[in-house]
Write an enzyme that holds these catalytic residues in place. Structure first.
Site, PDB file in Angstrom:
ATOM      1  N   CYS A  19       9.498  47.344 -44.700  1.00 29.09           N
ATOM      2  CA  CYS A  19      10.519  47.715 -45.677  1.00 29.09           C
ATOM      3  C   CYS A  19      11.272  48.916 -45.118  1.00 29.09           C
ATOM      4  O   CYS A  19      10.672  49.953 -44.859  1.00 29.09           O
ATOM      5  CB  CYS A  19       9.851  48.073 -47.004  1.00 29.09           C
ATOM      6  N   LYS A  49     -30.578  45.674 -31.664  1.00 29.46           N
ATOM      7  CA  LYS A  49     -29.642  46.741 -31.337  1.00 29.46           C
ATOM      8  C   LYS A  49     -29.147  47.291 -32.668  1.00 29.46           C
ATOM      9  O   LYS A  49     -28.455  46.597 -33.408  1.00 29.46           O
ATOM     10  CB  LYS A  49     -28.481  46.191 -30.505  1.00 29.46           C
ATOM     11  N   LYS A  90     -24.833  40.823 -27.496  1.00 31.16           N
ATOM     12  CA  LYS A  90     -24.159  41.111 -28.770  1.00 31.16           C
ATOM     13  C   LYS A  90     -24.025  39.840 -29.607  1.00 31.16           C
ATOM     14  O   LYS A  90     -23.572  38.813 -29.098  1.00 31.16           O
ATOM     15  CB  LYS A  90     -22.760  41.677 -28.496  1.00 31.16           C
ATOM     16  N   CYS A 117       9.817  47.819 -53.883  1.00 28.86           N
ATOM     17  CA  CYS A 117      11.113  48.402 -54.219  1.00 28.86           C
ATOM     18  C   CYS A 117      12.262  47.393 -54.134  1.00 28.86           C
ATOM     19  O   CYS A 117      13.404  47.732 -54.420  1.00 28.86           O
ATOM     20  CB  CYS A 117      11.406  49.615 -53.330  1.00 28.86           C
ATOM     21  N   ASP A 159     -27.042  49.423 -35.176  1.00 29.38           N
ATOM     22  CA  ASP A 159     -25.649  49.842 -35.099  1.00 29.38           C
ATOM     23  C   ASP A 159     -25.437  51.129 -35.889  1.00 29.38           C
ATOM     24  O   ASP A 159     -25.019  51.107 -37.035  1.00 29.38           O
ATOM     25  CB  ASP A 159     -24.766  48.713 -35.649  1.00 29.38           C
ATOM     26  N   CYS A 168      10.817  54.102 -51.144  1.00 28.30           N
ATOM     27  CA  CYS A 168       9.905  53.015 -51.513  1.00 28.30           C
ATOM     28  C   CYS A 168       8.552  53.653 -51.864  1.00 28.30           C
ATOM     29  O   CYS A 168       8.012  54.429 -51.068  1.00 28.30           O
ATOM     30  CB  CYS A 168       9.800  52.069 -50.323  1.00 28.30           C
ATOM     31  N   TYR A 190     -36.270  54.100 -30.298  1.00 28.08           N
ATOM     32  CA  TYR A 190     -36.378  52.997 -29.334  1.00 28.08           C
ATOM     33  C   TYR A 190     -36.557  53.391 -27.872  1.00 28.08           C
ATOM     34  O   TYR A 190     -36.628  52.515 -27.017  1.00 28.08           O
ATOM     35  CB  TYR A 190     -35.164  52.086 -29.445  1.00 28.08           C
ATOM     36  N   CYS A 233      10.899  43.571 -50.394  1.00 23.92           N
ATOM     37  CA  CYS A 233       9.745  44.453 -50.581  1.00 23.92           C
ATOM     38  C   CYS A 233       9.181  44.318 -51.999  1.00 23.92           C
ATOM     39  O   CYS A 233       9.914  44.471 -52.969  1.00 23.92           O
ATOM     40  CB  CYS A 233      10.167  45.900 -50.313  1.00 23.92           C
ATOM     41  N   GLU A 249     -35.721  44.054 -28.500  1.00 19.33           N
ATOM     42  CA  GLU A 249     -35.598  44.828 -29.739  1.00 19.33           C
ATOM     43  C   GLU A 249     -34.250  44.518 -30.345  1.00 19.33           C
ATOM     44  O   GLU A 249     -33.376  44.003 -29.671  1.00 19.33           O
ATOM     45  CB  GLU A 249     -35.588  46.336 -29.429  1.00 19.33           C
TER      46      GLU A 249
HETATM   47  S1  IVH Z   1     -31.900  51.615 -25.291  1.00 16.46           S
HETATM   48  C1  IVH Z   1     -29.991  53.908 -21.365  1.00 16.46           C
HETATM   49  N1  IVH Z   1     -32.364  50.304 -27.489  1.00 16.46           N
HETATM   50  O1  IVH Z   1     -26.817  51.195 -28.047  1.00 16.46           O
HETATM   51  C2  IVH Z   1     -29.659  53.404 -22.705  1.00 16.46           C
HETATM   52  N2  IVH Z   1     -30.279  51.403 -27.286  1.00 16.46           N
HETATM   53  O2  IVH Z   1     -24.822  50.651 -25.895  1.00 16.46           O
HETATM   54  C3  IVH Z   1     -30.922  53.084 -23.436  1.00 16.46           C
HETATM   55  N3  IVH Z   1     -28.856  51.187 -29.273  1.00 16.46           N
HETATM   56  O3  IVH Z   1     -26.800  54.319 -26.459  1.00 16.46           O
HETATM   57  C4  IVH Z   1     -30.609  52.652 -24.783  1.00 16.46           C
HETATM   58  N4  IVH Z   1     -30.236  49.981 -30.446  1.00 16.46           N
HETATM   59  O4  IVH Z   1     -27.092  54.183 -29.041  1.00 16.46           O
HETATM   60  C5  IVH Z   1     -31.478  51.072 -26.815  1.00 16.46           C
HETATM   61  N5  IVH Z   1     -32.968  49.110 -29.374  1.00 16.46           N
HETATM   62  C6  IVH Z   1     -32.086  49.867 -28.709  1.00 16.46           C
HETATM   63  C7  IVH Z   1     -30.840  50.216 -29.267  1.00 16.46           C
HETATM   64  C8  IVH Z   1     -29.954  50.990 -28.509  1.00 16.46           C
HETATM   65  C9  IVH Z   1     -29.053  50.565 -30.426  1.00 16.46           C
HETATM   66  C10 IVH Z   1     -27.606  51.911 -28.940  1.00 16.46           C
HETATM   67  C11 IVH Z   1     -27.846  53.241 -28.314  1.00 16.46           C
HETATM   68  C12 IVH Z   1     -27.290  53.113 -26.939  1.00 16.46           C
HETATM   69  C13 IVH Z   1     -26.244  52.086 -27.134  1.00 16.46           C
HETATM   70  C14 IVH Z   1     -25.946  51.418 -25.830  1.00 16.46           C
END
Ligand code: IVH
Length: 680
Positions: free
Chosen positions: A423, A114, A311, A408, A116, A429, A224, A405, A112
């Protein structure tokens, strides 16, 4: 329409609108126009009002209830853990090898994105949304149900019937880039500071006290992870599919992968394609698909052994370096800022980027006219991380760091071992003066509500305030209707102005600050090296401003916590004529220039030591502490075996409570405390 007919229509509309919500938010495939949707919603609203009847999942009541003063703390049934991160494919292979060593069963993976954003746990009972809780510290979080209900894609009532009677589903609250950019624009126009990134904007929005404001933030909630006593099906992938049928917004960007090659394909595809999404993703999460295998693998203290996050590298873009400006910050640090040819990066258009400091420019050998690499991390301003040397043109110009600077004219200094030029003209300033005023109005100093960073900058730029004493000469008429044009092209106009309510707030905040105790006034002056604690010590020792001003270095250094650096800084400050003039004006304005000795009221609490925690009904925490001292008691900051009483208000942290119980310290309420100091 009679009542019976109305109830039947209300039921029908509730169901129909929920389905349209689902089509719109989850399937991204609306069947009716926004206009038709609004018409149906209006019909429902007026029927609900007329017949005083609504269903618990009424789509007309997503935004409701009174603003929340303080969120309830809720303990997570299962802690909200994090994931272990990897940054390379080799590490992913190690992960796969590890998993295969730990189990002999057959399994595959679900990949899946991740997301943010800000983690959230949704709890459902009998198909209805019961509670939404933030991650908090992983063990306990805030109950933000009324804010989450405003998110259209969160189902209030589930479709179908094959869900467990009680379960939890976890996900991420996000702010799409489109909403984020619009929100930041609005904030800037209102003179508020923009959010650094969509993640901060999302988590900041969840903590708002007024759900009707949250509703306007256009948040998303992507889910998720599912957890229940018993899983209805045996794999994660299958559960997500089910969850989608029940109405949850489970994103479609999911793949079942048999082996690491398939995992890598997923990663590579999304590393490219993610820039086209309207929300931030910072990686891919790889999860063992079979619940039975997940259980076998279990957890470490911090994260599951059956999942890992890969990541992505921060998004980068190429652009041309047009020129370099120098910015003086509120602390006097001088930062080189690059002006770039506009380039689109991580959902926003970038025209400026930080060049950090002189050393980095030299090390990277950055020249004006170069093609540079820009990267966007978590900060609001992106940074330059490299130069495309093979694209360098002959006329690329070397450039030199300035030596005075730009604000000033003072000669810049650089301390040994530090990378920034600064500065040294701290009190005269312009950006540093603004910084000083911002410090003065801040919560821990004069706590002038109604004024914020942006308003201070604005009033300074208008010439209405040049130092903190000028605040006390401001009038309502000067503020009300004050206008500013925010257009950056000088052609279109985007005028903002200070309205009646805001002007009144500012004046009231300034007036109220006249009661702030002397120690905080002293701290507010922003004299170098004089923090909150030192200011307190100085105020107690000297008693008033005049006496403090008369003290010499030796006398100052006899005060607790005061060394030569502090003493010298204070003496230099008092030597500056303009500071003395400003002090006189502050005194004239009525600020507290004298420490109030805590009046002795009794000794009922003599020899007793207290720790005060939480929020109280009849007193502020500071008042309670003052009362303890005035009655002969002592106030400590942490619970130990020497503590006699913990005075617990509402929302006292569970850790403190546990500690008090463990050490057998008596826990008393505000009322019991009042009883202890009452006169007989
Ligand atoms: S599964 C036991 N799936 O990333 C943890 N987490 O660094 C299970 N996150 O706490 C988390 N996308 O806030 C999972 N597809 C995804 C995610 C996801 C973002 C976040 C989530 C988690 C953190 C972990």
């Amino acid at each position: 329409m009679n009542r019976e007919q109305a109830i039947s229509r209300i039921t029908e509309l509730t169901k129909e609108l929920s389905r349209h919500n689902y089509n719109y938010y989850v399937l991204d495939n609306p069947e009716i126009s926004d206009y038709d949707f609004d018409m149906l919603l209006k019909e429902l609203e007026s029927l609900e009002a007329e017949f005083d009847y609504f269903l618990p999942d009424s789509p007309a009541r997503r935004v409701g209830g009174e603003p929340i003063k303080e969120f309830q703390q809720v303990q997570h049934r299962i802690p909200m853990l994090s994931l272990s991160n990897t940054y390379s494919k080799e590490e992913l292979i190690d992960f796969d090898t590890r998993v295969r060593k730990l189990t002999e069963d057959e399994f595959d993976y679900t990949c899946e994105l991740k997301y943010d954003g800000s983690a959230i746990s949704l709890q459902y009972k009998n198909g209805l949304l019961d509670k939404a809780v933030t991650r908090g510290d992983g063990k306990t979080g805030d109950d933000v149900t009324s804010n989450i209900k405003t998110i259209g894609s969160v189902p209030l009532k589930l479709f179908g019937g094959d869900w467990p009677a009680e379960f939890e589903i976890r996900g991420e609250v996000l702010m799409p880039y489109s909403s984020f950019n619009a929100l930041n624009k609005e904030r800037e126009e209102a003179g508020e500071s923009p959010f650094a990134n969509p993640r901060n904007a999302a988590s900041g929005s969840l903590k708002l006290q007024d759900p009707s404001v949250v509703a306007k933030r256009r948040l998303q909630c992507l889910l998720y992870a599912f957890s229940a006593e018993r899983h209805p099906v045996s794999t994660h992938h299958e559960t997500l599919r089910k969850a989608r049928e029940w109405g949850f917004n489970v994103p479609p960007y999911i793949a079942r992968c048999k082996n690491m090659d398939e995992v890598f394909t997923f990663i590579d595809e999304w590393d490219q394609a993610r820039s086209e999404l309207d929300f931030a993703t910072d990686g891919v999460v790889i999860k063992v698909n079979q619940y039975a295998v997940q259980e076998e693998l279990g957890f470490t203290a911090k994260s599951p052994r059956w999942a890992v996050a890969y990541k992505f590298k921060a998004e980068q873009a190429q652009s041309k370096l047009l020129s370099i400006d120098f910015q003086v910050g509120r602390t006097g640090a001088v930062t080189p800022v690059a002006n770039l040819e506009a380039v689109s990066l991580a959902g926003t258009t970038v025209k400026r980027a930080s060049l950090h400091n002189e050393d980095i420019i030299k090390n990277l050998d950055i020249r004006i006219g170069d093609t540079v690499l820009v990267e966007k991390g978590g900060e609001i301003i992106p940074k330059i991380v490299g130069v495309e040397m093979n694209l360098r043109q002959e006329d690329a110009k070397e450039f030199h760091f300035i030596d005075s600077c730009p604000e000033c004219g003072t000669k810049l200094q650089r301390n040994e071992g530090e990378s920034a030029w600064f500065c040294p003209n701290a009190y005269h300033c312009p950006p540093q003066i603004k910084g000083g005023i911002i410090h003065f109005i801040s919560r821990k100093a004069m706590n002038i509500e109604g004024l914020g960073e942006e308003k201070v900058e604005w009033l300074y730029d208008e010439g209405l305030i040049k130092n903190v004493a000028d605040l006390y000469d401001l009038t309502y008429d000067q503020l009300h209707g004050l206008q500013r044009d925010l257009s950056d092209d000088g052609v279109t106009s985007r005028i903002i102005s200070i309205q009646e309510k805001s002007a009144n707030n500012i004046i009231k905040g300034i007036e109220d600050s006249k009661n702030i105790p002397f120690a905080r006034v002293l701290f507010g002056l922003g004299i170098r090296h004089i923090g909150e604690t030192v200011a307190q010590k100085l105020a107690e020792a000297a008693g008033n401003m005049d006496a403090l001003r008369q003290m010499n270095q030796l006398e100052l250094m006899l005060i607790d916590d005061v060394g030569d650096k502090i003493a010298d800084s204070l003496l230099a400050w008092f030597e500056d004529e303009s500071n003395i003039e400003m002090l006189e004006r502050l005194k004239e304005a009525g600020l507290q220039m004298q420490a109030v000795q805590a009046e002795k009221k009794g000794d009922q609490l003599a020899g007793k030591s207290f720790v005060v925690s939480g929020v109280f009904t009849n007193h502020t925490r500071d008042e309670i502490k003052a009362l303890i001292k005035a009655h002969g008691g002592k106030v400590g900051s942490s619970i130990s075996s020497k503590t006699d009483y913990v005075l617990a208000g509402e929302n006292m942290g569970p850790a403190k409570l546990a500690k008090a119980e463990e050490l057998g310290v008596s826990i008393i309420s505000e009322e019991e405390f009042e009883g202890m100091i009452a006169e007989f």
